[in-house]
Design a protein around this motif. Structure first.
Motif, PDB file in Angstrom:
ATOM      1  N   LYS A 207      58.269  10.455  58.665  1.00  0.00           N
ATOM      2  CA  LYS A 207      57.793  10.965  57.373  1.00  0.00           C
ATOM      3  C   LYS A 207      57.885  12.493  57.331  1.00  0.00           C
ATOM      4  CE  LYS A 207      53.811  10.934  54.307  1.00  0.00           C
ATOM      5  NZ  LYS A 207      53.564  12.370  54.356  1.00  0.00           N
ATOM      6  N   ASP A 208      57.464  13.124  58.450  1.00  0.00           N
ATOM      7  CA  ASP A 208      57.543  14.589  58.522  1.00  0.00           C
ATOM      8  C   ASP A 208      58.990  15.054  58.359  1.00  0.00           C
ATOM      9  OD1 ASP A 208      54.885  14.734  58.843  1.00  0.00           O
ATOM     10  OD2 ASP A 208      54.900  15.134  61.000  1.00  0.00           O
TER      11      ASP A 208
ATOM     12  N   GLN B  88      61.361  13.402  56.904  1.00  0.00           N
ATOM     13  CA  GLN B  88      61.780  13.118  55.531  1.00  0.00           C
ATOM     14  C   GLN B  88      61.252  14.192  54.576  1.00  0.00           C
ATOM     15  OE1 GLN B  88      63.817  10.893  54.391  1.00  0.00           O
ATOM     16  NE2 GLN B  88      63.470  11.450  52.247  1.00  0.00           N
ATOM     17  N   ASP B  89      59.980  14.622  54.829  1.00  0.00           N
ATOM     18  CA  ASP B  89      59.374  15.642  53.965  1.00  0.00           C
ATOM     19  C   ASP B  89      60.102  16.980  54.083  1.00  0.00           C
ATOM     20  OD1 ASP B  89      57.564  13.868  53.063  1.00  0.00           O
ATOM     21  OD2 ASP B  89      55.892  14.554  54.327  1.00  0.00           O
ATOM     22  N   LEU B  90      60.682  17.249  55.247  1.00  0.00           N
ATOM     23  CA  LEU B  90      61.355  18.535  55.452  1.00  0.00           C
ATOM     24  C   LEU B  90      62.870  18.421  55.271  1.00  0.00           C
ATOM     25  CD1 LEU B  90      59.319  19.946  58.464  1.00  0.00           C
ATOM     26  CD2 LEU B  90      59.264  20.695  56.096  1.00  0.00           C
ATOM     27  N   THR B  91      63.288  17.299  54.683  1.00  0.00           N
ATOM     28  CA  THR B  91      64.721  17.166  54.348  1.00  0.00           C
ATOM     29  C   THR B  91      64.897  17.548  52.883  1.00  0.00           C
ATOM     30  OG1 THR B  91      65.032  15.436  55.968  1.00  0.00           O
ATOM     31  CG2 THR B  91      66.640  15.538  54.196  1.00  0.00           C
TER      32      THR B  91
ATOM     33  N   LYS C  73      54.907   8.610  61.359  1.00  0.00           N
ATOM     34  CA  LYS C  73      54.542   9.967  60.943  1.00  0.00           C
ATOM     35  C   LYS C  73      55.692  10.945  61.238  1.00  0.00           C
ATOM     36  CE  LYS C  73      51.222  13.647  61.553  1.00  0.00           C
ATOM     37  NZ  LYS C  73      52.225  14.648  61.867  1.00  0.00           N
TER      38      LYS C  73
ATOM     39  N   THR D 200      49.621   9.541  58.355  1.00  0.00           N
ATOM     40  CA  THR D 200      49.042  10.881  58.444  1.00  0.00           C
ATOM     41  C   THR D 200      48.560  11.125  59.873  1.00  0.00           C
ATOM     42  OG1 THR D 200      46.856  10.078  57.873  1.00  0.00           O
ATOM     43  CG2 THR D 200      48.244  10.784  56.042  1.00  0.00           C
TER      44      THR D 200
ATOM     45  N   ASN E  18      60.847  22.629  47.669  1.00  0.00           N
ATOM     46  CA  ASN E  18      61.918  22.231  48.599  1.00  0.00           C
ATOM     47  C   ASN E  18      62.889  23.384  48.843  1.00  0.00           C
ATOM     48  OD1 ASN E  18      61.161  19.687  49.322  1.00  0.00           O
ATOM     49  ND2 ASN E  18      62.323  18.638  47.718  1.00  0.00           N
TER      50      ASN E  18
END
Lengths: 68, 340
Positions: free
Chosen positions: B333-334, B336-339, B330, B259, A31
Motif C-alpha cells: 500500500k505504501d 502504491q501510495d508513492l507511485t 502495508k 495501517t 502526487n
C-alpha cells in the motif's frame, strides 16, 4: 536514491508552475509534489508520457541516474 | 488419487514427520519387542508369574458385610468414606483461595484424623455459629499453596505398575506405590509386586489433581495478595489486547485495513497469545525450582497444561500469520501510495 528527479529544473526552464503542470498533466498537486521532492517510489509510464508531452522533453531530461 | 507434494519445504517436512510418527507408533504397538517391550521372546525367557505382596492395611474403611441391603446404604457408605478420606488427607475444601492460571493457587482446607461424617454435618447444619474458625476449630484448618501444574504420576486405570495413591495418617502424608522386582518363591523366579508407603512433604488435591504445599495462614494470605495483583495486571493487559482487536475490526469496517497501527496490534496480540502458554510452562518450571525439595520423582507436570493451552498457541499462530499478511499489505500500500 540513485535516481534524481529533475522536474523542478524542467519546470523552471519551461516557466511553468506546479499548479499549471498538474492541471495539464491531469494528476493531483499532492502526487506531483511527491514526484518533485523525490519521495516517489515509482512512476507510471503514462504519467511520464504526459509530463514529457506537456514539458516537451525526453524522460532523460526529467530522470537522471547518479550512483550513490 | 494423485498425491501432490507442496513446494514449501516446511510443509513437506511436517507432512513427512507426521507420516513417520504414525508409522513409528504403529510399529511400536504392533511389535513392542523391537523396542525392548514386555512381550520380548528374544531370549526365550520363560513366563514369569506375578506375585503380589499387598500386606499393607487399606487406608479406607472396609465395607461392612450387610452393605448390600440397599443402593441407598451403599451410596451413603461411599459418601462417608469419601468425606472421611478428604478430612484425613486435609483436602476437605473450605474455600477462600485464589487462582492464577495453571501455575499457582491457594486453598484453605479442613484436616481431621478422627472426625466422622456426622461430626462434619453437625457443624454444617446444626451449629448456629457463623465463624468458621470457632465452628470447626482453628486446629483443624490447614492452608496450602496449590500447584495445579504438578500432579502425582498416577495411573487412573485400575492398579497398574505406575499407580500411585496419596493418603495421610496422623497428619503425615504418604504415597503408596507399587514396586516390581524379581524374586524366588518355591524355587521359581517370580515378579514380586510390593506395595510400599513413602512419606512425602506435600499433600494432594484429588479433585483437581494438584500438589498442595502446606504453609502458614499468613503465607497463604501473602500469596493470595500476590495472585490478586498479578491477576488484575493480567486482566488489564487482556482488556488492552481485546480493545486493540476491536479497534482493528472497526478500522477494517472503515476500510483502513493496511495501517501501521493495525500491523502493530496484530503483532502484539499474536505474540501475547504465543508467549502466554510458554510463560505458563516456564513459570511451572520456576515453581519446580522453588519447591523441588517438596517433590519426589513421582511428581510430574500435569498433562492438562498442554490440553488447556494448545488452542491459545493455535490462535496466536493465526494472529501472527495475519500480522505477516497485513505487514506485506502495508508495504504494498505504501508503495502504491508513492507511485505517481
Amino acid at each position: 536514491m540513485a535516481i534524481i528527479v529533475n522536474l523542478d529544473v524542467m519546470m523552471a526552464r519551461r516557466k511553468m508552475s506546479l499548479t499549471e503542470l498538474s492541471e495539464r498533466v491531469g494528476i493531483t498537486m499532492a502526487n506531483l509534489s511527491i514526484l518533485k521532492t523525490g519521495k516517489a517510489k515509482a512512476i507510471r509510464f503514462e504519467t511520464l508520457e504526459a509530463i514529457c508531452l506537456v514539458l516537451n522533453c525526453q524522460p532523460g531530461d526529467i530522470l537522471e541516474f547518479i550512483p550513490d | 488419487m494423485k498425491f501432490k507434494f507442496n513446494t514449501n519445504l516446511i510443509v513437506n517436512i511436517v507432512i513427512i514427520g507426521y507420516v513417520l510418527l504414525i508409522l513409528a507408533m504403529y510399529v511400536s504397538f504392533s511389535y513392542p519387542s523391537l523396542f525392548g517391550g514386555s512381550q520380548s521372546t528374544v531370549n526365550n525367557e520363560p513366563f514369569i508369574p506375578n506375585v503380589s505382596n499387598n500386606d499393607l492395611k487399606a487406608f479406607d474403611e472396609e465395607a461392612p458385610a450387610n452393605l448390600t441391603s440397599s443402593y441407598y446404604h451403599y451410596k451413603q457408605f461411599n459418601d462417608s468414606v469419601k468425606t472421611i478420606r478428604e478430612l484425613r488427607n486435609g483436602e476437605y475444601w473450605m474455600g477462600g483461595g485464589q487462582v492464577f492460571a495453571s501455575v499457582l493457587a491457594t486453598e484453605e482446607n479442613l484436616q481431621c484424623d478422627t472426625c466422622s461424617k456426622k461430626w462434619l454435618y453437625d457443624r454444617v447444619f446444626n451449629f448456629k455459629e457463623h465463624n468458621d474458625a470457632k465452628k470447626y476449630g482453628i486446629d483443624h484448618f490447614r492452608w496450602y499453596i496449590k500447584l495445579p501444574g504438578w500432579k502425582l504420576n498416577d495411573a487412573r486405570w485400575a492398579l497398574g505398575p505406575d499407580s500411585i495413591q496419596f493418603y495421610a495418617k496422623g497428619g503425615q502424608s504418604f504415597i503408596r506405590k507399587i514396586i516390581v522386582h524379581r524374586g524366588k518363591r518355591k524355587d521359581t523366579v517370580v515378579k514380586i509386586w510390593n506395595t510400599v508407603d513413602q512419606p512425602v512433604k506435600f499433600n494432594y488435591n484429588h479433585r483437581d489433581r494438584a500438589i498442595l504445599i502446606p504453609c502458614s495462614r499468613s503465607a497463604k494470605h501473602a500469596v493470595d495478595i500476590i495472585i490478586i495483583i498479578v491477576n488484575i495486571c493480567l486482566a488489564l493487559y487482556f482488556l488492552y489486547l481485546i480493545s486493540g482487536f476491536l479497534k482493528f475490526v472497526l478500522d477494517l469496517s472503515k476500510g483502513l485495513a493496511f495501517t501501521g497501527k493495525n500491523v502493530r496490534r496484530l503483532r502484539l496480540i499474536g505474540l501475547s497469545l504465543l508467549i502466554y502458554p510458554v510463560g505458563i510452562f516456564a513459570l511451572n518450571y520456576l515453581i519446580w525450582l522453588i519447591f523441588h525439595n517438596y517433590f519426589t520423582e513421582d511428581v510430574v507436570l500435569n498433562g492438562n497444561l498442554w490440553t488447556n493451552n494448545w488452542k491459545t498457541i493455535g490462535v496466536g499462530i493465526v494472529f501472527l500469520a495475519l500480522f505477516k499478511a497485513f505487514r506485506q499489505g502495508k508495504l504494498l500500500k505504501d508503495e502504491q501510495d508513492l507511485t505517481v
